[in-house]
Every structure is written in C-alpha cells, then in structure tokens.
Scaffold this motif. Structure first.
Motif, PDB file in Angstrom:
ATOM      1  N   UNK B  64       0.823  -1.211   0.000  1.00  0.00           N
ATOM      2  CA  UNK B  64       0.000   0.000   0.000  1.00  0.00           C
ATOM      3  C   UNK B  64       0.853   1.256   0.000  1.00  0.00           C
ATOM      4  N   UNK B  67       2.580   1.718  -3.452  1.00  0.00           N
ATOM      5  CA  UNK B  67       1.639   2.163  -4.488  1.00  0.00           C
ATOM      6  C   UNK B  67       1.222   3.616  -4.255  1.00  0.00           C
ATOM      7  N   UNK B  68       1.092   3.977  -2.987  1.00  0.00           N
ATOM      8  CA  UNK B  68       0.779   5.378  -2.674  1.00  0.00           C
ATOM      9  C   UNK B  68       1.883   6.294  -3.190  1.00  0.00           C
ATOM     10  N   UNK B  71       1.677   6.226  -7.195  1.00  0.00           N
ATOM     11  CA  UNK B  71       0.469   6.786  -7.816  1.00  0.00           C
ATOM     12  C   UNK B  71       0.139   8.183  -7.297  1.00  0.00           C
ATOM     13  N   UNK B  72       0.230   8.365  -5.977  1.00  0.00           N
ATOM     14  CA  UNK B  72      -0.201   9.652  -5.421  1.00  0.00           C
ATOM     15  C   UNK B  72       0.930  10.664  -5.404  1.00  0.00           C
ATOM     16  N   UNK B  93      -9.175  -6.673  -4.917  1.00  0.00           N
ATOM     17  CA  UNK B  93     -10.203  -5.959  -4.153  1.00  0.00           C
ATOM     18  C   UNK B  93     -10.331  -4.501  -4.618  1.00  0.00           C
ATOM     19  N   UNK B  94     -11.563  -4.114  -4.903  1.00  0.00           N
ATOM     20  CA  UNK B  94     -11.888  -2.710  -5.232  1.00  0.00           C
ATOM     21  C   UNK B  94     -11.112  -2.214  -6.439  1.00  0.00           C
ATOM     22  N   UNK B  96     -11.776  -1.659  -9.531  1.00  0.00           N
ATOM     23  CA  UNK B  96     -12.386  -0.602 -10.351  1.00  0.00           C
ATOM     24  C   UNK B  96     -12.322   0.755  -9.658  1.00  0.00           C
ATOM     25  N   UNK B  97     -12.318   0.757  -8.345  1.00  0.00           N
ATOM     26  CA  UNK B  97     -12.308   2.021  -7.607  1.00  0.00           C
ATOM     27  C   UNK B  97     -10.914   2.639  -7.565  1.00  0.00           C
ATOM     28  N   UNK B  98      -9.914   1.874  -7.976  1.00  0.00           N
ATOM     29  CA  UNK B  98      -8.532   2.359  -7.915  1.00  0.00           C
ATOM     30  C   UNK B  98      -8.070   2.953  -9.239  1.00  0.00           C
ATOM     31  N   UNK B 100      -9.098   5.418 -11.084  1.00  0.00           N
ATOM     32  CA  UNK B 100      -8.955   6.874 -11.147  1.00  0.00           C
ATOM     33  C   UNK B 100      -7.668   7.357 -10.495  1.00  0.00           C
ATOM     34  N   UNK B 101      -7.169   6.587  -9.554  1.00  0.00           N
ATOM     35  CA  UNK B 101      -5.918   6.962  -8.895  1.00  0.00           C
ATOM     36  C   UNK B 101      -4.703   6.516  -9.710  1.00  0.00           C
ATOM     37  N   UNK B 103      -4.127   3.279 -10.622  1.00  0.00           N
ATOM     38  CA  UNK B 103      -3.716   1.925 -10.252  1.00  0.00           C
ATOM     39  C   UNK B 103      -4.629   0.914 -10.942  1.00  0.00           C
ATOM     40  N   UNK B 105      -5.302  -3.017 -11.412  1.00  0.00           N
ATOM     41  CA  UNK B 105      -4.995  -4.339 -10.867  1.00  0.00           C
ATOM     42  C   UNK B 105      -5.801  -5.394 -11.610  1.00  0.00           C
TER      43      UNK B 105
END
Lengths: 380, 380
Positions: B64, B67-68, B71-72, B93-94, B96-98, B100-101, B103, B105
C-alpha cells in the motif's frame, strides 16, 4: 444531507457451520437499492465489515462488488471504519488511493484524526472516523496513559474536538460498547468484566454518532447517538430483532431527523418450540420452510434422529435443543429423576429405545458385570 | 513513453525463516527513486506481488505504501497482475475504484481482456493484462477446451489480438514459464513434467511482453520478450544473479529501447566456501558481515556448533553445509569410510569429540551391550 448508517456486516460469517454469504449478498443488494431510492449522499459503515481479520476470498469479492455499486454506479460517498473483528491493515489497503473514487476507509488508528470532509449538495459535512481501538492501541499511537475504554475514547474525542468546526455538522463514527447497550449472543466482548463500557454522554456534543458493535438497532442516551445494528441476525438470541439501516437527515444548521428502513432477509432466523410431532406437522404447511430454524423440543420422551426428521421438512434447520431432557417447565426435574437411576437402568432404557426391545437376561447380566468391574476400579 | 518492468516482489517472503520485509522495503524505495529519476510513465508489475494468497499484514502495508508513493506522490500509472503466488480475489479488491488513482490491478482472470489504455505524454499505449491462469481456469472462464499452458496462453492471446489496434503500441503482461527459461530454486513450479511451458514465439507480435515468474532477468526468443526477474535473491541458487528492473522506451511507432537498472539489496546473499577456520578468519575483516550467508564447509574433521561460531561473526548466517562429510573433492569418500566403521567406533569418536576424552572401558562395555541388544532385536 442524507446519511445511511449501517454496521456489523460481518461478511464471511457462518451460522452453525453454514456460510451466510448468499444471505449477506441479499441484504447488501437491498442497501444499494435503499441508497438509490432514498437519494442517500453518504453511506457510513461503523465497523465489523468482515467477520474476521482474514476473511474468505468470497467475502472480499462481495465487499468489492458492493462498494463498486455504491461508489461507481451510484456515485455516492462511502465511509467505513474497522471494527474489532476486522484486520485494520488489510481493510485499510490502498486507502489513500480510493479517496478519489469516493471511498474513505479508516483501517488502523492513525495519529491524525482529521475528518473526512464531504462537499455535498446540502452543504459540507465532517465525518470523524474512529476505528476500533482499545486502550493499548491508543496508548501506543498517542502516547497517552489511558487504561480503560472510556479513557481511550475520551482521548480520541479530545482530538476530534480540536478539529471540529462550529459552522459544520460533525458526525462521529465509532465501534465500541456504549454503557447500557443491549447485547446479543453474536457480539465478541471487547474486554472482560465491563471494562469495555463507554458512557453515551461522551458523544452528546456531536451532530450524530454512528455506532457499531451491538447487533440490535438502538439509541443510547439520546436519539442522535445510535447503533444501526447488524444487517442480519447472527444468533438465535436475535430471532425477535428487526434488522434495519438508519437514515439520518442532517441540516446544515445541525438538526437531525432519523428514520429506519427495515431489511428483509433471504431466510429468516426462527425459533420453533413444541413437541417434535407438532413441529413436524406444522412444518408440512409452513410457507417458509427455507428459514434457519432452531427447534426447541418440549418432548419428555426421548426422540431419535431429531435433526434428520426436522431437516426433511426444514432443510436449513441448524439446531435442536431437547428442553424437556433438562427441565419440564418447573426446572430441571427430568434431569433429577434421571440422576436417581442406575447406570444399568439408564442403559437399559436407551437400549430399548434404540432396539425396540428390552435387554435380554444374559445381556443385562453381562452389562451388570461390566458396570460392577468399572465401579470397583473407580471408573464410574 | 517509458515503462518500468518489474515482477516477483514476493512481499512477505521468508528466507530460511527470516522475514525479508526490511530488505523488500529497501529495494522498493529504490524502485520509487528510479521511477522519479528516470521519468517513468508507467510501472508494470508482472505478478507474484505477494508470496502467498494470504500475505502478512505488514506486507499489505508495504505494498500500500509503495503504491501510494508511485500513484499519489509521483502521479504515475501502475499496472499489476496476479501471479501464481497471489490470491487473485484478494489482490483484486476494489480494483475498479482504484483506476482513477492510476492503479490498474488484474486479479482474477475475467472474460473481458480489454486493455488498460493509457494516454501518456508520448502517445497512447495499450496494456493487456493476463493474470496467471492455468488451463483449468481458462477452460472455466472462456469455455475453451485447452489442456496445456501453451494452449491456454494461445487462447488468451487470440482474445488480445481481437482487441489490438495496429495504430497503437501494445504491451502484454503475463505470468508464465516461457520455454527455455532459466530457473532458480525459488520459483514454485506451475505444473509438473514440463506441461507448464509456453513458447516464446507466442509473444513475438507485441511491442513488448513484460513477463513474471522466473527470478533471473532474461530475454526469451527476442529482446522485446523479457523477464525482469525478482527484486531480491530468494534462494542461494541466485547468489550470482544481478537483480534489476527493466526500463523500456516505447516509441509511438512501436520501436523499443531496453535498458536495466540494477537494484542494490540491503543485505547481499553470499555463499562462502572453505574450511570453517578460514571462513571465521576472513569474517573478522569482512566489511559486509550483515549479509545473508550460506557457509559451505570443506572441513574433513567434524566441527561442533558450526552455526553458533559463524553467527558470532556473521549475524545473518542462514545455512551451513558440511560438504566434506559427504565428499572431499573426489566424491563421497568420507562417507564411504564412515560407512565401514561400526556403530561402536562412530559413537566412540563422537563421544571423544564432545567430551575431549575417549570412552572409559566400562562405558564402552555398556555401550557395546546396548548395541548388541539392538542388533539382536533388529533395531540396527
């Protein structure tokens, strides 16, 4: 601003060995529907998202699919905190990368308690996320000498107060045991001996407090300090509960209006009580035979293959209790009567029940010899 | 467009019982630095992100945090696929929600193989993500009658070809065993008997193929079909490897230029060979005593407390092999000599070595009686 408060999803939980994932998926779909129908702006999930720190992969997929529906398909904000059942590090994976998608996860307790500030159509809202943290965790993260859950929560809320703005409604999300709360059989105690209690008055100052941990929907101390309760009945002690989610309308000035939307389970949890024959007869015309059943049998005569007989009518019977073997309405009388009987008599009755005929003379003699030997050797 | 290709992070792996998380954090920080310094647009991680499907919480946190950063903090795109060690549902996990950031997967194999299309400064790039999938998974997802890894990969690539655009460079990410690849001791076989091999020619048509699974950096068949190799040496068989990441410059027209950037481990993996005394003497002036050491001892005489003596100088010695107990340069001579000796002689030598004096007469007699009894009863 409309907030939907829910908690204690316990994804991946089993009930008497049966996976509840289909039941959980069923009610989560209802929550998604409610969010859409009721124009909910933000969904607050107050902990115990998963039932354990390493949930089964199917539970991870169900949570992912539900959050995708809420955040991507409906475009709503979701805020969730870790409860005492969750593994905070796992739950908090990539949390910062999910914020842009509208998903705000508070996994491990961090030394910053800055709120999630949401700019909604109705105004701005601050949500303070307090993931489950016992005194030891609070000591470690903040270096404060707290020894009870009450002191720990007070320490966290002092930090919330430092950042709270008077011109903005403030929601606190917490996973804890508020004093006087009504328990059920499916919560895991946070600590022993009552040291886990937190007074409701601590939450009095905030616009709304969305609590998780207790599985029955209830308010504590005031109407704006609430447990939403779990999404399903996770023990037969909850058979009489009505599970629901809580809708909270928050005015920019801080007024709140609260209502509940009931959840309809895929299969109900029911306790049936009576003699086995009666239950079986009723079962033939029972329109909800698929429900999860706990059968409390009042028969005084012994019954064989109770679960097999019940399962023929109620495929999801999970438990049968033979009440009359322990008490007959006035207390444990049957047991006392049985205690008076000798081992030989008890075995003889059992044999007759199973075989349909009494012990033969030579069998009884042989058994008596075995029992005498055991007695003599101190084995009985 | 500049792509950094890496794979086989195996976060959470242990080496001879020692957690490698600090070593992994050390090289991941280097990768973040390389991405910044080399103006990398997209980081492609070709599977085995974690070492097992349920990684330790600390490994989840390390991934985490990395990746932060990518990506961030750096604002780069990251594309990663599940390898055979990963739990695809958990990793995905999640997902599709990543997006936009930045990422992307690819956890479980899905029936859509549509590419991740990235609009980079240098143009548009399609990345086709093929998470690890054996024949059984491909059969299940696509309903195709494939029985080998080669057929499975060919089936996936036919679907890639359906969606590939001639006017755009295409990168394929895959986790598989390309025929002829050089193995090490730290890969887990995908299947037994060589049925896991995939011919390199399958990947010939694509602009670049970023492979994961084999731990040594290598190209297969052509320069644009490559394994980046793992980020660390995960077995002593890799002591001579140079671990690196691969930088791939992709022109809009499809030309690629490839280079490698070496990774420097926190602690090297080294194999030291020689008599114990020599290794210990050398150790006193060894500037890299913290390295992970495998000591291959050539002593012919027995040595006591080898690990203890080595650890005093090399705190991270992980393994000691007593070569000369099995061979002395010309084969297993010492062993043969030892095989000729009686149990009494062997024990007598051991006793003398440990006690500093030979067996006394009565001790030898007693031992002989015990051995004779064991012989007589077939115990030896």
């Amino acid at each position: 601003m409309r907030l939907l408060h829910t908690s204690d999803w316990h994804l991946g939980r089993q009930l008497h060995g049966v996976s509840l994932l289909p039941d959980q998926a069923h009610v989560l779909a209802q929550i998604v529907d409610i969010v859409r129908e009721e124009a909910v702006d933000v969904v607050a999930i107050a902990g115990d998202i998963y039932d354990r720190s390493v949930p089964p992969a199917e539970a991870v997929e169900l949570l992912g699919a539900t959050l995708r529906s809420l955040c991507l398909e409906l475009g709503r904000q979701v805020v969730l905190i870790a409860g005492n059942h969750d593994g905070p590090e796992r739950l908090g994976f990539a949390a910062e990368l999910l914020v842009d998608a509208g998903l705000h996860i508070a996994g491990p307790l961090r030394d910053s308690l800055s709120p999630v500030t949401l700019a909604l159509a109705g105004g701005e809202l601050d949500i303070f996320c307090l993931p489950y943290a016992g005194p030891a965790t609070v000591r470690q993260v903040f270096g404060e000498a707290v020894s009870t859950h009450e002191e720990a929560m007070a320490a966290l809320l002092r930090r919330v107060d430092d950042q709270r703005r008077a011109d903005r409604p403030s929601v606190v999300m917490a996973h804890c045991f508020v004093d006087g709360g009504e328990e059920s059989d499916s919560e895991r105690p946070l600590s022993l001996g009552g040291a886990d209690r937190v007074p409701a008055a601590l939450f009095e100052p905030y616009t709304y407090t969305a609590l998780g941990h207790l599985h029955r929907p209830q308010q504590r101390g005031a109407e704006h300090i609430r447990y939403s309760g779990s999404i399903l009945k996770y023990s037969f002690s909850e058979a009489a509960h009505r599970k629901s989610v809580t809708l909270v309308d928050i005015a920019q000035g801080g007024d709140v209006a609260i209502s509940q939307r009931e959840l309809t389970p895929l299969r109900e949890l029911r306790v049936l009580e009576g003699p086995l024959d009666t239950l079986l007869r009723q079962g033939e015309s029972d329109p909800r035979r698929e429900d999860y059943i706990c059968a409390r049998l009042t028969d005084t005569a012994a019954q064989l293959d109770v679960m097999g007989k019940l399962r023929a009518l109620y495929p999801n019977v999970l438990q049968a209790q033979l009440l009359a073997r322990e008490y007959n309405g006035q207390g444990p009388v049957a047991s006392r009567e049985m205690l008076k009987k000798s081992h030989l008599d008890l075995f003889g009755e059992f044999f007759e029940e199973v075989q349909g005929e009494p012990l033969a003379r030579d069998q009884a003699d042989y058994l008596k010899a075995v029992l005498d030997t055991l007695h003599a050797e101190g084995g009985l």
